[in-house]
Design a protein around this motif. Structure first.
Motif, PDB file in Angstrom:
ATOM      1  N   UNK A  87       0.830  -1.206   0.000  1.00 61.20           N
ATOM      2  CA  UNK A  87       0.000   0.000   0.000  1.00 61.20           C
ATOM      3  C   UNK A  87       0.861   1.252   0.000  1.00 61.20           C
ATOM      4  N   UNK A  88       1.947   1.238   0.747  1.00 63.11           N
ATOM      5  CA  UNK A  88       2.860   2.390   0.772  1.00 63.11           C
ATOM      6  C   UNK A  88       3.428   2.657  -0.617  1.00 63.11           C
ATOM      7  N   UNK A  89       3.825   1.595  -1.311  1.00 57.32           N
ATOM      8  CA  UNK A  89       4.382   1.790  -2.653  1.00 57.32           C
ATOM      9  C   UNK A  89       3.337   2.320  -3.620  1.00 57.32           C
ATOM     10  N   UNK A  90       2.076   1.878  -3.470  1.00 59.43           N
ATOM     11  CA  UNK A  90       1.018   2.389  -4.344  1.00 59.43           C
ATOM     12  C   UNK A  90       0.807   3.882  -4.139  1.00 59.43           C
ATOM     13  N   UNK A  91       0.811   4.318  -2.876  1.00 58.70           N
ATOM     14  CA  UNK A  91       0.652   5.741  -2.594  1.00 58.70           C
ATOM     15  C   UNK A  91       1.775   6.554  -3.241  1.00 58.70           C
ATOM     16  N   UNK A  92       2.990   6.067  -3.108  1.00 59.12           N
ATOM     17  CA  UNK A  92       4.123   6.770  -3.702  1.00 59.12           C
ATOM     18  C   UNK A  92       4.090   6.720  -5.226  1.00 59.12           C
ATOM     19  N   UNK A  93       3.739   5.537  -5.780  1.00 60.37           N
ATOM     20  CA  UNK A  93       3.695   5.381  -7.241  1.00 60.37           C
ATOM     21  C   UNK A  93       2.708   6.340  -7.879  1.00 60.37           C
ATOM     22  N   UNK A  94       1.552   6.503  -7.262  1.00 58.92           N
ATOM     23  CA  UNK A  94       0.530   7.369  -7.847  1.00 58.92           C
ATOM     24  C   UNK A  94       0.984   8.823  -7.884  1.00 58.92           C
ATOM     25  N   UNK A  95       1.802   9.216  -6.916  1.00 61.06           N
ATOM     26  CA  UNK A  95       2.369  10.568  -6.945  1.00 61.06           C
ATOM     27  C   UNK A  95       3.389  10.678  -8.064  1.00 61.06           C
ATOM     28  N   UNK A  96       4.286   9.697  -8.148  1.00 59.45           N
ATOM     29  CA  UNK A  96       5.339   9.712  -9.178  1.00 59.45           C
ATOM     30  C   UNK A  96       4.727   9.706 -10.579  1.00 59.45           C
ATOM     31  N   UNK A  97       3.700   8.848 -10.764  1.00 56.67           N
ATOM     32  CA  UNK A  97       3.080   8.696 -12.081  1.00 56.67           C
ATOM     33  C   UNK A  97       2.016   9.755 -12.360  1.00 56.67           C
ATOM     34  N   UNK A  98       1.720  10.597 -11.371  1.00 52.54           N
ATOM     35  CA  UNK A  98       0.651  11.594 -11.482  1.00 52.54           C
ATOM     36  C   UNK A  98      -0.664  10.933 -11.875  1.00 52.54           C
ATOM     37  N   UNK A  99      -0.942   9.782 -11.253  1.00 51.01           N
ATOM     38  CA  UNK A  99      -2.141   9.011 -11.575  1.00 51.01           C
ATOM     39  C   UNK A  99      -3.383   9.647 -10.963  1.00 51.01           C
ATOM     40  N   UNK A 100      -4.500   9.470 -11.657  1.00 49.43           N
ATOM     41  CA  UNK A 100      -5.781   9.965 -11.153  1.00 49.43           C
ATOM     42  C   UNK A 100      -6.750   8.858 -10.822  1.00 49.43           C
ATOM     43  N   UNK A 101      -6.359   7.599 -11.138  1.00 51.57           N
ATOM     44  CA  UNK A 101      -7.267   6.481 -10.911  1.00 51.57           C
ATOM     45  C   UNK A 101      -6.485   5.265 -10.440  1.00 51.57           C
ATOM     46  N   UNK A 102      -7.045   4.569  -9.459  1.00 56.54           N
ATOM     47  CA  UNK A 102      -6.469   3.333  -8.946  1.00 56.54           C
ATOM     48  C   UNK A 102      -7.629   2.412  -8.590  1.00 56.54           C
ATOM     49  N   UNK A 103      -7.652   1.207  -9.193  1.00 57.98           N
ATOM     50  CA  UNK A 103      -8.731   0.240  -8.969  1.00 57.98           C
ATOM     51  C   UNK A 103     -10.093   0.863  -9.258  1.00 57.98           C
ATOM     52  N   UNK A 104     -10.134   1.705 -10.289  1.00 54.00           N
ATOM     53  CA  UNK A 104     -11.395   2.288 -10.706  1.00 54.00           C
ATOM     54  C   UNK A 104     -11.880   3.431  -9.840  1.00 54.00           C
ATOM     55  N   UNK A 105     -11.052   3.884  -8.898  1.00 59.52           N
ATOM     56  CA  UNK A 105     -11.441   4.984  -7.999  1.00 59.52           C
ATOM     57  C   UNK A 105     -10.404   6.093  -8.075  1.00 59.52           C
ATOM     58  N   UNK A 106     -10.787   7.319  -7.675  1.00 54.34           N
ATOM     59  CA  UNK A 106      -9.798   8.404  -7.651  1.00 54.34           C
ATOM     60  C   UNK A 106      -8.655   8.061  -6.697  1.00 54.34           C
ATOM     61  N   UNK A 107      -7.442   8.428  -7.071  1.00 55.17           N
ATOM     62  CA  UNK A 107      -6.292   8.145  -6.224  1.00 55.17           C
ATOM     63  C   UNK A 107      -6.267   9.074  -5.008  1.00 55.17           C
ATOM     64  N   UNK A 108      -5.497   8.667  -3.992  1.00 49.93           N
ATOM     65  CA  UNK A 108      -5.398   9.468  -2.773  1.00 49.93           C
ATOM     66  C   UNK A 108      -4.781  10.828  -3.054  1.00 49.93           C
ATOM     67  N   UNK A 109      -3.791  10.869  -3.952  1.00 47.32           N
ATOM     68  CA  UNK A 109      -3.155  12.152  -4.252  1.00 47.32           C
ATOM     69  C   UNK A 109      -4.112  13.102  -4.960  1.00 47.32           C
ATOM     70  N   UNK A 110      -5.117  12.555  -5.645  1.00 47.75           N
ATOM     71  CA  UNK A 110      -6.119  13.392  -6.293  1.00 47.75           C
ATOM     72  C   UNK A 110      -7.140  13.899  -5.272  1.00 47.75           C
ATOM     73  N   UNK A 111      -7.559  13.011  -4.348  1.00 46.66           N
ATOM     74  CA  UNK A 111      -8.569  13.375  -3.353  1.00 46.66           C
ATOM     75  C   UNK A 111      -7.992  14.272  -2.255  1.00 46.66           C
ATOM     76  N   UNK A 112      -6.755  14.019  -1.881  1.00 49.45           N
ATOM     77  CA  UNK A 112      -6.100  14.855  -0.876  1.00 49.45           C
ATOM     78  C   UNK A 112      -5.026  15.683  -1.583  1.00 49.45           C
ATOM     79  N   UNK A 113      -3.783  15.281  -1.484  1.00 50.89           N
ATOM     80  CA  UNK A 113      -2.712  15.975  -2.195  1.00 50.89           C
ATOM     81  C   UNK A 113      -1.472  15.096  -2.198  1.00 50.89           C
ATOM     82  N   UNK A 114      -0.480  15.479  -2.965  1.00 52.93           N
ATOM     83  CA  UNK A 114       0.746  14.689  -3.074  1.00 52.93           C
ATOM     84  C   UNK A 114       1.467  14.569  -1.732  1.00 52.93           C
ATOM     85  N   UNK A 115       1.496  15.658  -0.968  1.00 50.72           N
ATOM     86  CA  UNK A 115       2.199  15.620   0.311  1.00 50.72           C
ATOM     87  C   UNK A 115       1.588  14.581   1.245  1.00 50.72           C
TER      88      UNK A 115
END
Length: 333
Positions: A87-115
């Motif tokens: 789970x930690x790597x997924x959180x970091x990966x989505x920031x690195x990849x600037x992803x907006x979707x994970x498992x069909x849902x908005x990513x944490x970095x999109x809902x909250x922020x990269x920090x």
């Protein structure tokens, strides 16, 4: 990556037979993701952990330990450790990849922020290390600590190899062994270690997890160029748009004519992409059969995973792990 769209589901059978252990893992995860002083931590963590993931990696730990006859309590701690690292790597990966979707849902970095995503990922890594210490087994700690370092190394290597048309298949293998297979192999290996299995069988569990993880990631990369976006949790061509050099593209570049290579240089190295480029890229991969050869490569690694199981004791869980290796490549059908 969802495993839902193939007809048979060995991971569901694994979940059924491991249901009691999984319930304990889930309870431990919920207990350890709590933060008394920073409520955002459980909010962000719950968004991802409760998103319907299959718990495949922790199930590998549970299955390996049970198959090897382990009867103690610490396989639950190790399975939760593996899930926290993932789970930690997924959180970091989505920031690195600037992803907006994970498992069909908005990513944490999109809902909250990269920090928030980066810091909560750091917190989960810390929780993982707390959990992996509790069994009091230095070999387990060594395996999981090394896996954590290898995962980070693989991600950094992917960054440095990105958009480099000189990236070889050997470098690609090193990347996916780091970013994916390292945690698969650690998950299975620690199951044997905690059960005090002989070194040869612990090595077989490592080999199974390593080959399964490599096959899994090759299939994941191949599905980016085919399949239903709703099923796989991402849009077709995401890797192409992100200019990732995955195996089908690496092989297409290696086989390219000068004209084709100029196309790859424009869309990957320079990032100058236009409408119709994805279709043209897929046509080039079809022309050189790199999609077919990549599928064959995934099947080879799945076969290596199954062969490794021959060195382990006969057990219904061993048969399910063998079926899982077949199922990983069956996602392509």
């Amino acid at each position: 990556m969802s495993l839902d769209h193939a007809q048979t589901k060995p991971h569901d059978r694994l979940a059924e037979i491991l249901a009691d252990d999984l319930a304990q893992v889930n309870a431990l995860i919920r207990a350890r993701m709590v933060s008394e002083h920073a409520p955002r931590i459980p909010e962000v963590t719950a968004h991802l952990i409760e998103a319907g993931g299959k718990r495949l990696r922790p199930m590998l730990t549970l299955a390996a330990s049970r198959m090897c006859g382990y009867t103690g309590p610490y396989h639950v701690h190790l399975a939760a450790t593996v899930e926290f690292i993932h789970t930690a790597t997924l959180l970091h990966d989505d920031v690195v990849d600037e992803s907006g979707q994970r498992r069909g849902r908005p990513t944490a970095n999109l809902l909250w922020d990269n920090k928030s995503s980066v810091l909560v990922g750091d917190y989960l890594f810390a929780r993982a290390f707390q959990l992996m210490v509790e069994p009091g087994n230095l070999q387990v700690l060594d395996i999981l600590a090394n896996a954590s370092a290898t995962i980070a190394e693989g991600e950094v290597l992917q960054l440095t190899a990105a958009q480099d048309l000189g990236t070889t298949e050997a470098v690609y293998l090193q990347i996916i062994r780091g970013k994916t297979a390292a945690l698969f192999s650690a998950a299975t290996q620690v199951g044997g270690v905690i059960a005090d299995m002989p070194d040869a069988q612990v090595q077989a569990l490592y080999t199974y997890g390593d080959a399964l993880g490599i096959s899994f990631q090759i299939v994941d990369d191949l599905l980016d160029y085919g399949g239903a976006g709703a099923d796989i949790g991402k849009n077709i061509g995401d890797d192409f748009r992100e200019r990732k050099l995955t195996l089908p593209v690496i092989r297409a570049v290696a086989a390219a004519s000068s004209e084709e290579r100029a196309f790859w240089h424009r869309v990957i190295a320079e990032g100058d992409q236009h409408e119709g480029d994805l279709s043209h890229a897929m046509a080039l991969m079809q022309r050189h059969d790199t999609l077919g050869s990549t599928r064959a490569e995934a099947m080879i690694w799945a076969g290596r995973a199954k062969t490794a199981l021959n060195h382990l004791p006969a057990h219904p869980l061993r048969d399910m792990l063998r079926d899982l290796a077949d199922y990983v490549v069956a996602r392509l059908n």
